[in-house]
Design a protein around this motif. Structure first.
Motif, short mmCIF file in Angstrom:
data_model
loop_
_atom_site.label_atom_id
_atom_site.label_comp_id
_atom_site.label_asym_id
_atom_site.label_seq_id
_atom_site.Cartn_x
_atom_site.Cartn_y
_atom_site.Cartn_z
N THR A 141 0.83 -1.21 0.00
CA THR A 141 0.00 0.00 0.00
C THR A 141 0.86 1.26 0.00
OG1 THR A 141 -1.74 -1.18 1.18
CG2 THR A 141 -1.84 1.22 1.21
N ALA A 142 1.99 1.23 0.72
CA ALA A 142 2.87 2.40 0.75
C ALA A 142 3.33 2.76 -0.66
CB ALA A 142 4.07 2.13 1.65
N MET A 143 3.74 1.76 -1.45
CA MET A 143 4.17 2.04 -2.82
C MET A 143 2.97 2.39 -3.70
SD MET A 143 7.40 1.88 -2.83
CE MET A 143 7.43 2.38 -1.10
N ARG A 144 1.85 1.78 -3.44
CA ARG A 144 0.63 2.08 -4.22
C ARG A 144 0.22 3.54 -4.04
NH1 ARG A 144 -3.75 -0.97 -6.30
NH2 ARG A 144 -5.75 0.10 -6.15
N VAL A 145 0.27 4.01 -2.80
CA VAL A 145 -0.10 5.40 -2.52
C VAL A 145 0.97 6.34 -3.06
CG1 VAL A 145 -0.47 7.07 -0.66
CG2 VAL A 145 -1.50 4.80 -0.52
N PHE A 146 2.23 5.93 -2.99
CA PHE A 146 3.31 6.77 -3.49
C PHE A 146 3.15 7.08 -4.97
CE2 PHE A 146 7.51 7.27 -5.46
CZ PHE A 146 7.96 8.37 -4.78
N VAL A 147 2.70 6.11 -5.75
CA VAL A 147 2.56 6.33 -7.19
C VAL A 147 1.23 6.99 -7.53
CG1 VAL A 147 4.07 4.40 -7.71
CG2 VAL A 147 1.59 4.02 -7.64
N GLY A 148 0.41 7.31 -6.51
CA GLY A 148 -0.80 8.07 -6.76
C GLY A 148 -2.08 7.27 -6.82
N ARG A 149 -2.05 6.01 -6.39
CA ARG A 149 -3.26 5.19 -6.41
C ARG A 149 -3.85 5.09 -5.00
NH1 ARG A 149 -2.59 -0.33 -9.06
NH2 ARG A 149 -4.78 0.00 -9.57
N ALA A 150 -5.13 4.82 -4.93
CA ALA A 150 -5.82 4.75 -3.65
C ALA A 150 -5.51 3.43 -2.95
CB ALA A 150 -7.33 4.89 -3.85
N PRO A 151 -5.49 3.43 -1.62
CA PRO A 151 -5.28 2.17 -0.88
C PRO A 151 -6.41 1.17 -1.18
CG PRO A 151 -5.07 4.07 0.57
CD PRO A 151 -5.64 4.58 -0.72
N SER A 152 -6.08 -0.09 -1.12
CA SER A 152 -7.08 -1.15 -1.34
C SER A 152 -7.21 -1.94 -0.04
CB SER A 152 -6.65 -2.06 -2.49
OG SER A 152 -7.49 -3.19 -2.57
N VAL A 153 -8.29 -1.71 0.69
CA VAL A 153 -8.50 -2.43 1.96
C VAL A 153 -8.63 -3.93 1.72
CG1 VAL A 153 -10.02 -2.69 3.94
CG2 VAL A 153 -9.51 -0.41 3.06
N PRO A 154 -9.40 -4.38 0.72
CA PRO A 154 -9.45 -5.83 0.46
C PRO A 154 -8.06 -6.40 0.16
CG PRO A 154 -11.22 -4.73 -0.70
CD PRO A 154 -10.34 -3.65 -0.16
N GLY A 155 -7.24 -5.63 -0.54
CA GLY A 155 -5.89 -6.11 -0.83
C GLY A 155 -5.03 -6.20 0.41
N ILE A 156 -5.19 -5.25 1.32
CA ILE A 156 -4.39 -5.25 2.55
C ILE A 156 -4.72 -6.46 3.40
CG2 ILE A 156 -3.95 -4.02 4.71
CD1 ILE A 156 -4.42 -1.41 3.18
N VAL A 157 -6.00 -6.76 3.56
CA VAL A 157 -6.41 -7.84 4.47
C VAL A 157 -6.54 -9.18 3.75
CG1 VAL A 157 -7.61 -6.18 5.92
CG2 VAL A 157 -8.89 -7.40 4.15
N GLY A 158 -6.43 -9.17 2.42
CA GLY A 158 -6.65 -10.41 1.67
C GLY A 158 -5.72 -11.54 2.09
N GLY A 159 -4.43 -11.25 2.22
CA GLY A 159 -3.49 -12.29 2.61
C GLY A 159 -3.78 -12.84 3.99
N ALA A 160 -4.13 -11.96 4.93
CA ALA A 160 -4.45 -12.40 6.29
C ALA A 160 -5.69 -13.28 6.29
CB ALA A 160 -4.64 -11.20 7.20
N ILE A 161 -6.69 -12.93 5.49
CA ILE A 161 -7.92 -13.73 5.43
C ILE A 161 -7.65 -15.10 4.85
CG2 ILE A 161 -10.18 -13.89 4.33
CD1 ILE A 161 -10.40 -10.86 4.61
N ILE A 162 -6.82 -15.15 3.81
CA ILE A 162 -6.45 -16.44 3.22
C ILE A 162 -5.75 -17.31 4.26
CG2 ILE A 162 -4.97 -17.56 1.51
CD1 ILE A 162 -5.53 -15.20 -0.34
N TRP A 163 -4.84 -16.70 5.03
CA TRP A 163 -4.11 -17.45 6.06
C TRP A 163 -5.07 -17.97 7.13
CZ3 TRP A 163 0.59 -19.47 6.32
CH2 TRP A 163 1.05 -19.93 7.56
N LEU A 164 -5.96 -17.14 7.60
CA LEU A 164 -6.92 -17.58 8.61
C LEU A 164 -7.79 -18.73 8.08
CD1 LEU A 164 -8.12 -14.16 10.06
CD2 LEU A 164 -6.89 -15.96 11.30
N THR A 165 -8.19 -18.64 6.84
CA THR A 165 -9.01 -19.70 6.24
C THR A 165 -8.25 -21.01 6.17
OG1 THR A 165 -10.17 -18.03 4.92
CG2 THR A 165 -10.38 -20.33 4.24
N LEU A 166 -6.98 -20.93 5.75
CA LEU A 166 -6.17 -22.15 5.67
C LEU A 166 -5.94 -22.78 7.04
CD1 LEU A 166 -3.50 -21.06 3.03
CD2 LEU A 166 -5.36 -22.69 2.70
N CYS A 167 -5.80 -21.93 8.05
CA CYS A 167 -5.53 -22.45 9.40
C CYS A 167 -6.74 -23.17 9.99
CB CYS A 167 -5.09 -21.31 10.33
SG CYS A 167 -3.40 -20.76 10.02
N LEU A 168 -7.92 -22.99 9.40
CA LEU A 168 -9.09 -23.75 9.84
C LEU A 168 -9.03 -25.20 9.41
CD1 LEU A 168 -11.89 -21.10 9.09
CD2 LEU A 168 -10.89 -21.68 11.31
#
Length: 391
Positions: free
Chosen positions: A81-108
């Motif tokens: 997100t830091a690089m995404r915002v640096f180049v002028g794009r908006a933050p992506s909340v789904p993108g930020i939490v996507g990896g964590a959600i995938i990990w939580l799902t796998l841990c089930l």
């Protein structure tokens, strides 16, 4: 040489914590650039994640396996997100939490939760994905970034490649190796900690350097730009014109200087108001931009006075350009038909030489000649002298 893994973990936590605080300090005290805020939070989350991951073998495996890795993946999302915002794009909340959600799902899935090699592969691939996204942000915006982005891109690619390799060769660090520091798993884990520390330090420095470079460019551009019209100001015109004249003199190329002054500007302000005067100035700057070539220098050098230097132009070409500017401006009806007009004085290096101050002085003389002869006209210095001689 055997490395004490717990000591390396402690060092990495403090490095991440220190770099995160320093980056947030730089954001708060200096620039208020959002990429630094995201990057600082990334490092603080990395410090917390590493601290939780180190709680292995303490009877609370849920904390290092699930919570620790979730926080580390959120950290990776903030890095992207830091690089995404640096180049002028908006933050992506789904993108930020996507990896964590995938990990939580796998841990089930019990088979996944209890298999260290599978967890290492999954985490490495998720980190690899975030690294690839981070590199892509810099690469896709490379043409619009007016900063030295290559070091940050190369460092990110190295960091990304490391996790790609890890997903293929690392099977995890057994608990006994983490305590003894002996074995292939311990050696690779030690190297991973070193790599992570180097990446955090490097990306913090490089991002701060890019932010500073961009801010300096903005300040420089602001110092050389007329705030009303958006074209170059007097300083910008003088700098560019001097460079073009020096180059033209070296190549023995003729150049022409056009000095333009909007007619009856004070009366225009008094009649229609200052906003209308500003509108006229903006309109004239657009006319100039449309009529001149990319390599010509032009700018607003005074209240209602503009100048442009035409490279590779003799008197005939300069007069043709000046007439096009005059006609295009006089045809504008933004304040009514026939309200706007401009007088233009023209000189060339063939008669006046390559010294900018002399060109401006003699162009000003030609301009006043145009004013004296009724305004809304183009006047060359040569013809002005001829008319004075004949009279």
């Amino acid at each position: 040489m055997a490395l004490h893994i717990p000591t390396l973990l402690v060092v990495s936590v403090f490095v991440f914590l220190l770099m995160g605080l320093l980056t947030l300090h730089a954001w708060y005290r200096e620039t208020r650039e959002r990429p630094l805020a995201y990057l600082g939070c990334m490092m603080l989350l990395a410090a917390l994640g590493m601290l939780l991951v180190s709680w292995r073998g303490k009877g609370v495996d849920f904390i290092p396996i699930v919570i620790g890795n979730v926080i580390l993946l959120l950290s990776a999302g903030l890095n992207w997100t830091a690089m995404r915002v640096f180049v002028g794009r908006a933050p992506s909340v789904p993108g930020i939490v996507g990896g964590a959600i995938i990990w939580l799902t796998l841990c089930l899935i019990p088979a996944f939760y209890n298999a260290m090699p599978a967890r290492v592969v999954a985490y490495s691939l998720l980190a690899f994905g975030y690294g690839l996204l981070t590199a892509m942000e810099l690469w896709r915006s490379r043409k619009s970034l007016d900063v030295a982005y290559t070091p940050a891109l190369l460092l990110t690619l190295w960091h990304t490649a490391f996790y790609g390799i890890r997903s293929l060769i690392d099977e995890g660090l057994p608990l006994d190796q983490s305590r003894s520091g002996v074995g292939d798993g311990a050696h690779f884990f030690s190297f991973m900690l070193f790599e992570s520390m180097l990446y955090v330090i490097g990306i913090a420095y490089m991002t701060l350097a890019m932010v500073k470079e961009r801010a300096e460019r903005k300040f420089k551009a602001a110092a050389l730009t007329d705030p009303l019209t958006g074209i170059g100001n007097r300083r910008a015109f003088l700098q560019q014109a001097e460079q073009l004249l020096t180059l033209g003199k070296r190549r023995t190329e003729t150049a022409a200087l056009l000095l333009c002054d909007l007619d009856h500007f004070k009366r225009l302000n008094d009649t229609f108001g200052h906003p209308a005067g500003d509108q006229a100035l903006i309109a004239f700057s657009r006319v100039m931009s449309n009529q001149l070539r990319k390599g010509d220098a032009f700018g607003r050098i005074g209240g209602e006075e503009f100048a442009c230097l035409l490279t590779g132009a003799d008197e005939q070409v300069a007069v043709q350009v000046a007439e096009r500017i005059r006609e295009a401006f006089s045809e504008l009806t933004i304040l009514g038909a026939g309200v706007l007009s401009v007088s233009i004085g023209v000189v060339t290096t063939r008669e006046s030489g390559y010294e900018l101050s002399r060109l401006l002085s003699e162009a000003d003389e030609a301009l006043y000649g145009a004013k004296d002869r009724g305004r809304n006209r183009v006047q060359t210095l040569r013809k002005l002298y001829l008319s004075l001689t004949d009279s």
